[in-house]
Scaffold this motif. Structure first.
Motif, PDB file in Angstrom:
ATOM      1  N   ALA A  81     -52.196  26.440 -51.222  1.00 17.52           N
ATOM      2  CA  ALA A  81     -52.711  27.040 -49.986  1.00 17.52           C
ATOM      3  C   ALA A  81     -52.015  26.469 -48.766  1.00 17.52           C
ATOM      4  N   LEU A 138     -58.240  29.149 -47.928  1.00 18.86           N
ATOM      5  CA  LEU A 138     -57.521  27.941 -47.534  1.00 18.86           C
ATOM      6  C   LEU A 138     -58.342  26.686 -47.797  1.00 18.86           C
ATOM      7  N   TRP A 250     -52.551  32.785 -54.871  1.00 22.10           N
ATOM      8  CA  TRP A 250     -51.424  31.937 -54.516  1.00 22.10           C
ATOM      9  C   TRP A 250     -50.318  31.872 -55.558  1.00 22.10           C
TER      10      TRP A 250
END
Length: 251
Positions: A81, A138, A250
């Motif tokens: 992240a 995040l 991700w």
């Protein structure tokens, strides 16, 4: 094996640097074992029901538990992240995750809390998350189900990356939260609570983008062992969430 999903070589190259080093006897292929962990978590299976093509189910389970205790999966998510850089927008929200009866004991045993609480909907945990403008997580925090949204925000705010604006629903409408964001030079787009004497205006058009964090929670809950919590230990359940977030957003 061709019918079963496997992490690609490119995906493995991104996460292998965070794996613990092998000592002594070479361990079973990391790619197979990690893919087996992902398969079990996504489909909500018992560990013993993992397809044999991924390797011994005890090895898959033991690897997941051991690396969860070491914080390997949490670190993988955090590092991936962080690679996105500084986002222009942030969004914050929280969602409840139902605790299955196998995990729903409120008795605290051991050093660490289980992060399970009692609410009107029964026993559950609460996942607080901050995502970027694209709806990619995040920062994540697991708490008891009864924890309020703004208390979760208070625990995460020190980790907020630099950004121009933050979008949130009225559950985050607190003066201290607005002031803390102002100190970080982050503008707020938060509707006022109904009991606020002097409502604070917000950009309604910008606020419409907040659905992206709701979509993010929905995609995480598509993984059955995330939607319903089966793990008694908070660190193993949070590791499952980190694996899901890393794979979906991700990798």
């Amino acid at each position: 094996m061709s019918d079963l999903p496997l992490l690609s070589q490119a995906q493995m190259r991104r996460i292998e640097p965070y794996f613990p080093l092998s000592h002594g006897v070479p361990r079973v292929d990391d790619r197979l074992i990690v893919s087996g962990i992902v398969f079990v978590l996504r489909n909500g299976l018992r560990w013993r029901d993992a397809p044999k093509e991924y390797g011994p189910h005890k090895t898959i389970y033991n690897r997941f538990i051991r690396w969860s205790r070491l914080g390997v999966f949490n670190r993988i998510f955090a590092e991936l992240a962080a690679e996105c850089g500084e986002p222009e927008q942030l969004m914050i929200d929280a969602t409840h995750l139902k605790a299955h009866r196998t995990a729903a004991s409120l008795l605290k045993k051991g050093m660490f809390p289980r992060r399970i609480g009692r609410t009107k909907g029964g026993l559950n945990s609460k996942l607080h998350a901050v995502c970027d403008g694209h709806g990619r997580p995040l920062i994540m925090l697991l708490s008891e189900g009864q924890m309020s949204d703004y208390k979760g925000a208070a625990r995460m705010i020190e980790a907020f990356p630099k950004a121009k604006t933050l979008l949130a629903d009225k559950g985050y409408d607190a003066d201290w939260f607005r002031e803390a964001l102002a100190e970080r030079k982050i503008k707020t787009c938060i509707p006022s609570r109904a009991n606020r004497k002097v409502p604070i205006a917000h950009d309604r058009k910008l606020y419409q983008k907040r659905h992206k964090i709701e979509n993010m929670f929905g995609r995480l809950k598509d993984w059955r062992r995330i939607h319903t919590r089966y793990d008694r230990c908070a660190h193993t359940f949070f590791s499952s969430i980190c694996i899901a977030a890393a794979v979906i957003f991700w990798l």
